[in-house]
Design a protein around this motif. Structure first.
Motif, PDB file in Angstrom:
ATOM      1  N   ARG A  41      18.820  39.187   8.335  1.00 12.67           N
ATOM      2  CA  ARG A  41      18.072  39.298   9.296  1.00 12.67           C
ATOM      3  C   ARG A  41      17.330  37.776  10.011  1.00 12.67           C
ATOM      4  O   ARG A  41      17.175  37.579  11.650  1.00 12.67           O
ATOM      5  CB  ARG A  41      17.185  39.852   8.534  1.00 12.67           C
ATOM      6  CG  ARG A  41      15.075  39.942   9.533  1.00 12.67           C
ATOM      7  CD  ARG A  41      13.965  41.119   9.208  1.00 12.67           C
ATOM      8  NE  ARG A  41      13.155  41.518   9.701  1.00 12.67           N
ATOM      9  CZ  ARG A  41      12.358  40.738   9.942  1.00 12.67           C
ATOM     10  NH1 ARG A  41      11.579  39.654   9.936  1.00 12.67           N
ATOM     11  NH2 ARG A  41      11.191  41.711  10.947  1.00 12.67           N
ATOM     12  N   THR A  42      17.514  36.802   8.648  1.00 17.66           N
ATOM     13  CA  THR A  42      17.351  35.852   9.620  1.00 17.66           C
ATOM     14  C   THR A  42      17.937  34.952  10.766  1.00 17.66           C
ATOM     15  O   THR A  42      17.734  34.833  11.637  1.00 17.66           O
ATOM     16  CB  THR A  42      16.708  34.726   8.656  1.00 17.66           C
ATOM     17  OG1 THR A  42      15.945  35.888   7.503  1.00 17.66           O
ATOM     18  CG2 THR A  42      16.233  33.539   8.296  1.00 17.66           C
ATOM     19  N   LEU A  43      19.284  35.319  10.416  1.00 18.26           N
ATOM     20  CA  LEU A  43      19.769  34.927  10.968  1.00 18.26           C
ATOM     21  C   LEU A  43      20.275  35.650  12.763  1.00 18.26           C
ATOM     22  O   LEU A  43      20.403  34.357  13.746  1.00 18.26           O
ATOM     23  CB  LEU A  43      21.813  35.188  10.058  1.00 18.26           C
ATOM     24  CG  LEU A  43      22.154  34.438   9.373  1.00 18.26           C
ATOM     25  CD1 LEU A  43      23.535  34.903   8.669  1.00 18.26           C
ATOM     26  CD2 LEU A  43      21.707  32.568  10.035  1.00 18.26           C
ATOM     27  N   ARG A  44      20.241  37.054  12.436  1.00 21.33           N
ATOM     28  CA  ARG A  44      20.238  37.807  13.782  1.00 21.33           C
ATOM     29  C   ARG A  44      18.647  37.006  14.560  1.00 21.33           C
ATOM     30  O   ARG A  44      18.703  36.921  15.886  1.00 21.33           O
ATOM     31  CB  ARG A  44      19.977  39.248  13.637  1.00 21.33           C
ATOM     32  CG  ARG A  44      20.989  39.824  13.405  1.00 21.33           C
ATOM     33  CD  ARG A  44      20.716  41.152  12.827  1.00 21.33           C
ATOM     34  NE  ARG A  44      22.279  41.953  12.593  1.00 21.33           N
ATOM     35  CZ  ARG A  44      22.301  42.678  11.970  1.00 21.33           C
ATOM     36  NH1 ARG A  44      21.364  42.588  10.875  1.00 21.33           N
ATOM     37  NH2 ARG A  44      23.834  42.789  11.372  1.00 21.33           N
ATOM     38  N   LEU A  45      17.769  36.610  13.813  1.00 19.68           N
ATOM     39  CA  LEU A  45      16.711  36.533  14.553  1.00 19.68           C
ATOM     40  C   LEU A  45      16.889  34.803  14.947  1.00 19.68           C
ATOM     41  O   LEU A  45      16.057  34.726  16.135  1.00 19.68           O
ATOM     42  CB  LEU A  45      14.396  36.222  13.991  1.00 19.68           C
ATOM     43  CG  LEU A  45      14.241  35.913  14.117  1.00 19.68           C
ATOM     44  CD1 LEU A  45      13.246  37.137  15.460  1.00 19.68           C
ATOM     45  CD2 LEU A  45      12.768  35.477  13.044  1.00 19.68           C
ATOM     46  N   THR A  46      17.071  33.691  13.868  1.00 21.09           N
ATOM     47  CA  THR A  46      17.575  32.538  14.823  1.00 21.09           C
ATOM     48  C   THR A  46      18.849  32.466  15.835  1.00 21.09           C
ATOM     49  O   THR A  46      18.379  32.002  16.881  1.00 21.09           O
ATOM     50  CB  THR A  46      18.336  31.421  13.577  1.00 21.09           C
ATOM     51  OG1 THR A  46      17.725  31.502  12.760  1.00 21.09           O
ATOM     52  CG2 THR A  46      18.260  30.509  13.959  1.00 21.09           C
ATOM     53  N   GLY A  47      19.330  33.390  15.580  1.00 15.42           N
ATOM     54  CA  GLY A  47      20.675  33.783  17.042  1.00 15.42           C
ATOM     55  C   GLY A  47      20.108  34.113  18.059  1.00 15.42           C
ATOM     56  O   GLY A  47      20.635  33.555  19.261  1.00 15.42           O
ATOM     57  N   LEU A  48      18.735  34.940  18.590  1.00 18.95           N
ATOM     58  CA  LEU A  48      18.047  35.318  19.033  1.00 18.95           C
ATOM     59  C   LEU A  48      17.172  34.426  19.773  1.00 18.95           C
ATOM     60  O   LEU A  48      17.281  34.317  21.022  1.00 18.95           O
ATOM     61  CB  LEU A  48      17.394  37.030  18.903  1.00 18.95           C
ATOM     62  CG  LEU A  48      15.943  37.630  20.133  1.00 18.95           C
ATOM     63  CD1 LEU A  48      17.129  38.015  20.792  1.00 18.95           C
ATOM     64  CD2 LEU A  48      15.262  38.887  19.171  1.00 18.95           C
ATOM     65  N   VAL A  49      16.381  33.690  18.773  1.00 18.36           N
ATOM     66  CA  VAL A  49      16.041  32.975  19.302  1.00 18.36           C
ATOM     67  C   VAL A  49      16.646  31.718  20.418  1.00 18.36           C
ATOM     68  O   VAL A  49      16.024  31.344  20.919  1.00 18.36           O
ATOM     69  CB  VAL A  49      14.666  32.153  18.431  1.00 18.36           C
ATOM     70  CG1 VAL A  49      14.559  30.702  19.278  1.00 18.36           C
ATOM     71  CG2 VAL A  49      13.804  32.673  17.764  1.00 18.36           C
ATOM     72  N   SER A  50      17.548  31.284  19.953  1.00 12.57           N
ATOM     73  CA  SER A  50      18.841  30.456  20.733  1.00 12.57           C
ATOM     74  C   SER A  50      19.013  31.090  22.206  1.00 12.57           C
ATOM     75  O   SER A  50      19.113  30.025  23.002  1.00 12.57           O
ATOM     76  CB  SER A  50      20.016  30.525  19.526  1.00 12.57           C
ATOM     77  OG  SER A  50      20.958  29.131  20.259  1.00 12.57           O
ATOM     78  N   MET A  51      19.517  32.092  22.168  1.00 10.83           N
ATOM     79  CA  MET A  51      20.133  32.946  22.855  1.00 10.83           C
ATOM     80  C   MET A  51      18.974  32.792  24.009  1.00 10.83           C
ATOM     81  O   MET A  51      18.997  32.419  25.585  1.00 10.83           O
ATOM     82  CB  MET A  51      20.270  34.320  23.152  1.00 10.83           C
ATOM     83  CG  MET A  51      21.756  33.878  22.306  1.00 10.83           C
ATOM     84  SD  MET A  51      22.683  36.428  22.084  1.00 10.83           S
ATOM     85  CE  MET A  51      20.956  36.646  21.587  1.00 10.83           C
ATOM     86  N   ILE A  52      17.707  32.891  23.967  1.00  9.40           N
ATOM     87  CA  ILE A  52      16.620  32.907  24.640  1.00  9.40           C
ATOM     88  C   ILE A  52      16.281  32.191  24.680  1.00  9.40           C
ATOM     89  O   ILE A  52      16.244  31.399  26.654  1.00  9.40           O
ATOM     90  CB  ILE A  52      15.584  33.517  23.903  1.00  9.40           C
ATOM     91  CG1 ILE A  52      15.117  35.394  23.755  1.00  9.40           C
ATOM     92  CG2 ILE A  52      13.626  33.486  25.084  1.00  9.40           C
ATOM     93  CD1 ILE A  52      14.478  35.805  22.860  1.00  9.40           C
ATOM     94  N   CYS A  53      15.877  30.647  24.054  1.00 10.56           N
ATOM     95  CA  CYS A  53      16.428  28.752  24.684  1.00 10.56           C
ATOM     96  C   CYS A  53      16.982  28.821  25.481  1.00 10.56           C
ATOM     97  O   CYS A  53      17.046  28.115  26.943  1.00 10.56           O
ATOM     98  CB  CYS A  53      16.508  28.493  23.509  1.00 10.56           C
ATOM     99  SG  CYS A  53      14.790  28.960  22.111  1.00 10.56           S
ATOM    100  N   GLY A  54      18.425  29.946  25.591  1.00 10.84           N
ATOM    101  CA  GLY A  54      19.665  29.078  26.087  1.00 10.84           C
ATOM    102  C   GLY A  54      19.503  29.584  27.674  1.00 10.84           C
ATOM    103  O   GLY A  54      19.458  29.005  28.472  1.00 10.84           O
ATOM    104  N   VAL A  55      18.779  30.493  27.911  1.00  8.10           N
ATOM    105  CA  VAL A  55      18.559  31.400  28.862  1.00  8.10           C
ATOM    106  C   VAL A  55      17.635  30.659  29.670  1.00  8.10           C
ATOM    107  O   VAL A  55      17.390  30.353  31.302  1.00  8.10           O
ATOM    108  CB  VAL A  55      18.728  33.224  28.735  1.00  8.10           C
ATOM    109  CG1 VAL A  55      18.339  34.015  30.469  1.00  8.10           C
ATOM    110  CG2 VAL A  55      19.974  33.562  27.956  1.00  8.10           C
TER     111      VAL A  55
END
Length: 63
Positions: A41-55
């Motif tokens: 769950r934490t890895l997925r959340l970190t990945g989501l935040v990273s993708m949003i920041c990238g976008v």
């Protein structure tokens, strides 16, 4: 989007991803060991935040 842009972005990702193992392979191993203990769950959340920041960054840069 042009193919040149996509290939340039992928090349930059490869350069950035290669810095840590080139400079400090032992530190990379320790970091990967720690990351492997993080729950999904934490890895997925970190990945989501990273993708949003990238976008967001891509949107700002392309304006």
């Amino acid at each position: 989007m042009k193919w040149d842009d996509l290939l340039a972005a992928l090349a930059l990702v490869m350069v950035i991803e290669g810095i840590a193992p080139f400079i400090s392979p032992q530190s990379l191993r320790r970091m990967l060991e720690k990351v492997s203990r993080i729950d999904d769950r934490t890895l997925r959340l970190t990945g989501l935040v990273s993708m949003i920041c990238g976008v967001i960054m891509l949107y700002v840069v392309r304006q």
